[in-house]
Design a protein around this motif. Structure first.
Motif, short mmCIF file in Angstrom:
data_model
loop_
_atom_site.label_atom_id
_atom_site.label_comp_id
_atom_site.label_asym_id
_atom_site.label_seq_id
_atom_site.Cartn_x
_atom_site.Cartn_y
_atom_site.Cartn_z
N LYS A 1 37.57 34.20 49.83
CA LYS A 1 38.80 33.74 50.44
C LYS A 1 39.80 33.49 49.33
O LYS A 1 39.51 32.73 48.40
CB LYS A 1 38.57 32.45 51.22
CG LYS A 1 37.78 32.69 52.51
CD LYS A 1 37.42 31.41 53.21
CE LYS A 1 36.69 31.73 54.50
NZ LYS A 1 35.86 30.61 54.96
N ALA A 2 40.94 34.16 49.39
CA ALA A 2 42.02 33.86 48.45
C ALA A 2 42.85 32.74 49.06
O ALA A 2 43.07 32.71 50.27
CB ALA A 2 42.87 35.10 48.21
N VAL A 3 43.28 31.83 48.22
CA VAL A 3 43.87 30.58 48.70
C VAL A 3 45.22 30.33 48.02
O VAL A 3 45.34 30.44 46.80
CB VAL A 3 42.92 29.40 48.38
CG1 VAL A 3 43.51 28.10 48.89
CG2 VAL A 3 41.55 29.65 48.98
N PHE A 4 46.22 30.01 48.84
CA PHE A 4 47.51 29.59 48.28
C PHE A 4 47.40 28.16 47.78
O PHE A 4 46.83 27.28 48.45
CB PHE A 4 48.61 29.65 49.35
CG PHE A 4 49.02 31.05 49.74
CD1 PHE A 4 49.60 31.90 48.80
CD2 PHE A 4 48.83 31.51 51.04
CE1 PHE A 4 49.98 33.20 49.17
CE2 PHE A 4 49.22 32.80 51.40
CZ PHE A 4 49.79 33.65 50.47
N THR A 5 47.95 27.92 46.59
CA THR A 5 48.03 26.55 46.05
C THR A 5 49.42 26.35 45.47
O THR A 5 50.14 27.32 45.23
CB THR A 5 47.00 26.33 44.92
OG1 THR A 5 47.25 27.28 43.88
CG2 THR A 5 45.58 26.47 45.41
N ASN A 6 49.79 25.11 45.23
CA ASN A 6 51.10 24.83 44.64
C ASN A 6 51.03 24.89 43.11
O ASN A 6 51.24 23.90 42.41
CB ASN A 6 51.63 23.47 45.11
CG ASN A 6 52.04 23.50 46.56
OD1 ASN A 6 51.46 22.85 47.42
ND2 ASN A 6 53.06 24.30 46.86
N LYS A 7 50.67 26.06 42.64
CA LYS A 7 50.58 26.28 41.21
C LYS A 7 51.19 27.64 40.87
O LYS A 7 51.43 28.47 41.75
CB LYS A 7 49.10 26.24 40.77
CG LYS A 7 48.52 24.83 40.78
CD LYS A 7 47.07 24.78 40.34
CE LYS A 7 46.15 25.12 41.48
NZ LYS A 7 44.72 24.97 41.14
N THR A 8 51.41 27.86 39.58
CA THR A 8 51.98 29.11 39.09
C THR A 8 51.23 30.32 39.68
O THR A 8 50.01 30.27 39.86
CB THR A 8 51.94 29.12 37.56
OG1 THR A 8 52.76 28.05 37.08
CG2 THR A 8 52.46 30.42 36.98
N ILE A 9 51.98 31.37 39.96
CA ILE A 9 51.42 32.58 40.58
C ILE A 9 50.32 33.16 39.70
O ILE A 9 50.40 33.12 38.47
CB ILE A 9 52.55 33.62 40.78
CG1 ILE A 9 53.65 33.05 41.68
CG2 ILE A 9 51.99 34.92 41.38
CD1 ILE A 9 54.91 33.91 41.73
N VAL A 10 49.31 33.69 40.37
CA VAL A 10 48.16 34.28 39.68
C VAL A 10 48.21 35.80 39.79
O VAL A 10 48.33 36.34 40.89
CB VAL A 10 46.86 33.74 40.29
CG1 VAL A 10 45.65 34.50 39.78
CG2 VAL A 10 46.71 32.24 39.97
N THR A 11 48.18 36.46 38.64
CA THR A 11 48.08 37.93 38.60
C THR A 11 47.15 38.28 37.45
O THR A 11 46.79 37.41 36.67
CB THR A 11 49.46 38.60 38.38
OG1 THR A 11 49.88 38.38 37.03
CG2 THR A 11 50.53 38.09 39.34
N PRO A 12 46.78 39.55 37.31
CA PRO A 12 45.78 39.90 36.29
C PRO A 12 46.15 39.49 34.86
O PRO A 12 47.30 39.63 34.45
CB PRO A 12 45.68 41.42 36.40
CG PRO A 12 46.00 41.70 37.82
CD PRO A 12 47.10 40.71 38.15
#
Lengths: 298, 789
Positions: free
Chosen positions: B354-365
């Motif tokens: 499950k990928a989850v939205f959080t209130n943190k900086t965007i995650v990319t590779p």
């Protein structure tokens, strides 16, 4: 990461600098080596309205072994002496080997080339090396203002987190380290994540022993475990008057790691880990210092 | 085949420029009338934005303009989804991409809210500080484990929960496999966030020229061509009106592949509106919050094995932190899901994330891109299983490696490039055996470790395997041209961030055209020089662009031979290309130089024959049908201080297989650099967020990047070459390999050193303070008389 606007003055002599401080007091911030202040300004954590650059005050850059104003053989270092100069000074190595041993731990060579003794002390970072060392050495600090000068014991100089006993119109102009007694030993150990980082925990130890090999006096000063350099007097008291032994040192270290300190938790270390390190490093440092004083610790 | 350049340790063409400070980096670009930009960024992780009062800021001398989301009008749209989800049955995916400036809500600390344009960056920052943003604080979503609770606050109000994606991939039947297992190991594994911490931060300069009606953009992107295409579409321009240059870049590592960053969208718009060039150079404080990050995943994983060490199946359920938005789609968790299988033949696999939205900086590779987590899970499971059944850890690995005759090996799940995850080639056992030898495995376990223990030293050894899916499509191109000077110009559309493209690509061309490698001038990252391409990511440069260079050079070689054969009246078979000439074989000074041929190929009078083209030039493209899988084995010996729990790496060994090697010197550098970042991820680097979603170590004083002096005392690299059948050169990618296995390796080695203390390491990174806590916990458990889990 650009500083907020500020006024800039660059006095040519000490008296001019003290004049400016007398006039502006709290509003003025002294720029020495700038290795902590400039980053803080770029982060806008510090926003002084007036910057007083004292890099022209050559009169405050000196290292003298006792032939200056007091004739007791103490070591005098001017506030604007670069840390690298202290590190490379044979005079310092001879008369205050604890300082000599600890200097390479102060950040990196590039920073020590600019950073000054006075700047580091007046900044009063509890994780910094120089404040703890000067407390361990019973050094005195010379504060000067337009009205005159006064001497403060290092242990009275550091009053809290980034706070000193300096008054707004005063400048730290120099320090004096008393002459070492015979049969002295020193040790400086710090634990940092990488070379050159601020200490997670550090300890400066200075001991003297008597002719029978008993500990005559001891100072154990810890870094990064409180809001200022922590003079672990109860730990020192355990070894004072004793023949240094593994058990005595272990007992002293246990005390250094418990009641005397109030370490914080941060991204690098938990409070408990800092207490643990305080014990480990104190124990190692005491053993090293007594060994240097000519006592075999068994 | 005898080669002149391919496979040789050619020194880098670009270094003379770089070392003399003559290479162009973005901050070197200084244009007349240039304006400077600073951003007002959210200081809270989650807030509703009310009035934005810019009146004070506008009064400041030197302030030219201030824009908020409202001022952007229709231009303020959510950005594109860079990678759509792969075709997997039952897949759930909620795409939520960011606006160039926050609208209504700010969802992470660092999200841009307003932009200030001024005569200098100093003034821009002063004015930014004057802007008063009225915000209503909202409860932030920070902790991954509770983010999916029905009571959790929602990052995106229009979604029912913080679920960004839900994907199940399955091979065989794990539940059945479990019934037949002798031992089942279950653990929770946590990999935390890190920053790529490139030496150079991001930057964008945009210059709209009204007279020529063109937009010129300098951008520290890994993908200048897609940036051009996107900007043209957003601004309503044709692609040929937009010229994007990605100059020399001080490290990319993935986050510079993310697009579009808000700054990339805004600067061109501002320049067009103001008619002046505008510049934004990211500072380090911004970089820590505004440049994408990676790696937080929580895995609940299980392995089912037999007593004789056969892996019957693996089950893994994990949560993936995608940050406030998910513009990069599912690349990361899919990579993790695929990479758990590693070098092993796992007949039954169940993986659900499950990928989850959080209130943190965007995650990319970020270099490794989901793979270090996958390897961490599998290698740790194997270590624990080996311990449980009393088997040597190398032995359990050997027993499960995919055998050399089982390639291509179909893993029966879908990879990030939408193709089934099929390993094209591999030969794993020899690399493992070589690493065992090189690290001195037998001697260490038999003697060295116990001897050093008696002296009070805690030594530990780690050895792990890994795969790296590399060289994915869609395609890259190259254009090769022989200049009238006799030198060769090679253009590719990729950006370059230190990989050595100026040398490796030049080697490929020099090999075929018989010129000195220094005489091949390589141009990268300039959309005027090469119109088509995608970008530098996924360890694909050598594979995809490299093969395009090779193909283009082959075509030019054909043209050279045809023209020379005509001119010299000699059979092509009798000609050879060397030292910048086409000569009769065996008579090196005969024939004609390439310079003369280039002039002949572009005559001023006369006719070019029908069906031919002027010049000695060709463009070619290469698109692999699927990625090629590289692999390797790393091993290390560590010493743990028994009192402070500091860890020193005494010896490091890497045996690496990326198919045919183009330049072993550059490859070694890639691996060393990758390992350095891996050591950072394993031991030094952790982005620590507090409960409010504030990053606690957003500076290099507190975010610890390893330096040269923190590298292993001894570092030895060897190569095994198993060519890829998927491309003519037989190469595989190598960019991320160094980083992928290190966290798993470090955990195993440190755990080995602390085996008597009964420590088990299931999280990464692991600092001395965290080790102290683990040792203390293990001692407490021992004291309580049980070792229950």
């Amino acid at each position: 990461m650009k500083p907020a606007p500020f006024e800039y003055r660059r006095p040519e002599i000490l008296d001019q600098a003290l004049e400016i401080l007398a006039e502006y007091g709290d509003e003025a911030k002294i720029l020495a080596g700038g290795q902590s202040l400039v980053p803080a300004m770029n982060f806008r954590l510090a926003q002084p309205s007036l910057l007083v650059d004292i890099n022209r005050l050559d009169e405050l850059a000196y290292i003298d072994a006792g032939d200056n104003e007091s004739n007791d053989g103490g070591l005098h270092i001017g506030a604007m002496t670069r840390q690298r100069a202290v590190e490379c000074s044979s005079v310092v190595a001879e008369s205050a080997p604890l300082i000599h041993q600890a200097m390479p731990y102060v950040a990196h060579v590039q920073i020590r080339n600019r950073g000054t003794v006075g700047g580091s002390l007046a900044h009063a970072d509890p994780a910094a090396e120089l404040p703890a060392i000067l407390v361990a050495l019973d050094a005195r600090m010379r504060a000067q203002s337009k009205a005159g000068q006064r001497w403060l014991a290092a242990s009275d100089f550091f009053t809290g987190l980034f706070a000193t006993a300096l008054r707004p119109e005063e400048m730290l102009v120099g320090i004096e380290v008393p002459r070492l007694a015979d049969r002295s030993g020193h040790a400086f150990i710090e634990f940092a994540r990488r070379h050159g980082d601020y200490a997670v925990v550090g300890v400066a130890v200075q001991v003297t022993v008597d002719s029978s090999g008993r500990c005559h006096s001891a100072r154990v000063v810890l870094m990064s475990v409180g809001d200022r350099p922590i003079d672990a007097q109860a730990a020192a008291a355990v070894v004072s008057g004793q023949k240094p032994s593994v058990e005595v040192i272990r007992e002293a270290a246990a005390i250094a790691g418990s009641d005397e300190i109030d370490p914080h938790s941060d991204v690098h270390a938990s409070s408990d880990y800092r207490r643990h390190l305080a014990r480990v490093l104190t124990s190692r440092a005491l053993e090293q210092a007594f060994t240097r004083a000519g006592v075999r610790v068994e | 085949m005898e080669t002149r350049y391919i496979g040789r340790p050619v020194r880098r063409n670009e270094d003379a420029r770089l070392l003399r400070g003559q290479a162009l980096f973005i901050d070197d670009v200084d244009l007349p009338g240039m304006l400077h930009v600073a951003f007002v960024r959210s200081i809270e992780a989650h807030s509703r934005i009310g009035d934005i009062d810019c009146s004070l800021a506008r009064e400041r001398d030197g302030v030219i303009a201030i824009y908020t989301a409202r001022d952007l009008g229709d231009y303020c749209k959510p950005g594109p989804l860079l990678v759509p989800p792969p075709p997997i049955d039952g897949l759930v995916f909620h795409s939520r991409t960011h606006h160039p400036l926050a609208v209504d809500k700010a969802r992470y600390v660092g999200e841009p809210i307003a932009v200030v344009v001024a005569e200098s960056r100093y003034i821009a920052e002063d004015a930014a500080a004057d802007i008063d943003v009225d915000i209503e604080s909202l409860d932030p979503v920070v902790d991954l484990a509770t983010a999916l609770d029905p009571s959790a606050p929602r990052v995106h109000d229009d979604l029912e929960s913080n679920l960004a994606a839900h994907v199940v991939q399955e091979k065989g039947n794990y539940e059945e496999a479990r019934q037949n297992a002798d031992v089942i190991i279950e653990r929770r594994f946590v990999c935390d966030r890190g920053a790529s911490a490139a030496l150079e931060n991001r930057g964008v300069i945009a210059h709209w020229d009204d007279r020529s009606q063109t937009l010129k953009v300098w951008d520290t992107t890994q993908a200048p061509i897609p940036i051009r295409n996107g900007l043209a579409a957003m601004l309503g321009l044709s692609e040929s009106q937009v010229h994007v240059i990605a100059p020399f870049i001080g490290g990319g590592f993935g986050p510079k592949m993310m697009m579009f960053y808000p700054e990339e969208v805004l600067l061109p718009w501002i320049s067009r509106r103001l008619g002046r060039p505008v510049k934004w150079i990211e500072d380090r404080e911004e970089n820590f919050v505004a440049t994408t990050q990676e790696r937080l995943q929580v895995h609940d994983a299980a392995i089912a094995v037999t007593r004789d060490g056969r892996v019957l199946g693996v089950r893994d359920e994990f949560l993936h932190d995608t940050g406030a938005y998910d513009p990069y789609g599912l690349t990361l968790p899919i990579n993790s899901q695929c990479t758990v299988l590693g070098c092993y033949d796992v007949p039954n696999y169940y993986s659900e994330f499950k990928a989850v939205f959080t209130n943190k900086t965007i995650v990319t590779p970020y270099r490794g891109a989901g793979r270090p987590q996958g390897i961490f899970v599998m290698e740790r499971l194997l270590d624990l299983a080996a311990k449980e059944i009393g088997m040597d850890r190398v032995e359990i690995r050997k027993r499960n490696l995919i055998p050399p005759d089982a390639f291509p090996h179909d893993n029966e799940i879908i990879y990030q490039d939408f193709a089934p995850l099929t390993y094209d080639s591999g030969n794993y056992a020899p690399a493992l055996e070589r690493a065992v030898e090189m690290i001195g495995y037998g001697e260490f376990l038999g003697k060295k470790q116990s001897e050093s223990r008696q002296q009070g030293k805690l030594l530990g050894l780690g050895i792990v395997t890994y795969v790296e899916g590399t060289g994915i499509g869609p395609y890259e191109g190259a254009r090769v041209r022989v200049e009238p000077s006799g030198t060769v110009t090679l253009a590719t559309g990729m950006g370059t961030q230190g990989q050595g493209h100026f040398t490796t690509f030049a080697q490929l061309v020099a090999e075929l055209l018989g010129v000195d490698v220094k005489d091949v001038r390589v141009v990268t990252g300039d959309t005027r020089e090469m119109h088509w391409g995608t970008g530098t990511f996924a360890s694909r440069g050598a594979v995809v662009a490299g093969n395009a260079c090779h193909a283009a050079a082959q075509q030019v070689r054909k043209k050279i031979l045809a023209l020379a054969s005509d001119h010299l009246e000699a059979d092509q078979a009798d000609l050879e290309l060397s030292r910048g000439r086409v000569a009769i074989k065996g008579v090196p000074d005969s024939g004609i130089s390439l310079a003369e041929l280039a002039v002949l190929a572009n005559p001023l009078r006369g006719a070019v024959s029908p069906g031919t083209e002027p010049g000695l030039e060709a463009s070619s493209y290469f698109g692999p049908r699927s990625g090629t899988t590289a692999s390797g084995v790393h091993a290390m010996i560590v010493e743990v201080d028994p009192d402070t729990f500091d860890v020193a790496i005494r010896r490091y060994v890497a045996v690496h297989d990326c198919g045919k090697v183009i330049n072993p010197l550059i490859l070694e550098g890639q691996i060393q650099g990758g390992v350095a970042q891996g050591i950072g991820n394993a031991f030094y680097e952790q982005l620590v967020y507090d409960d409010d979603g504030q990053l606690l170590n957003a500076s290099f004083m507190d975010y610890l990047v390893p330096t040269a002096s923190d590298m292993p005392d001894e570092f030895v690299i060897e190569h095994v070459e198993t060519p890829s059948p998927l491309n003519p050169l037989g190469v595989k990618g190598a960019g991320e390999a160094g980083t992928i296995p290190v966290a798993a390796l470090f955990a195993q080695a440190v755990e080995d050193a602390l085996s008597e203390q009964g420590v088990e390491i299931c999280q990464t990174p692991m600092s001395p303070s965290q080790l102290f806590e683990l040792v203390r916990k293990a001692a407490q458990q021992k004291a309580q008389g049980g070792d229950e889990r």
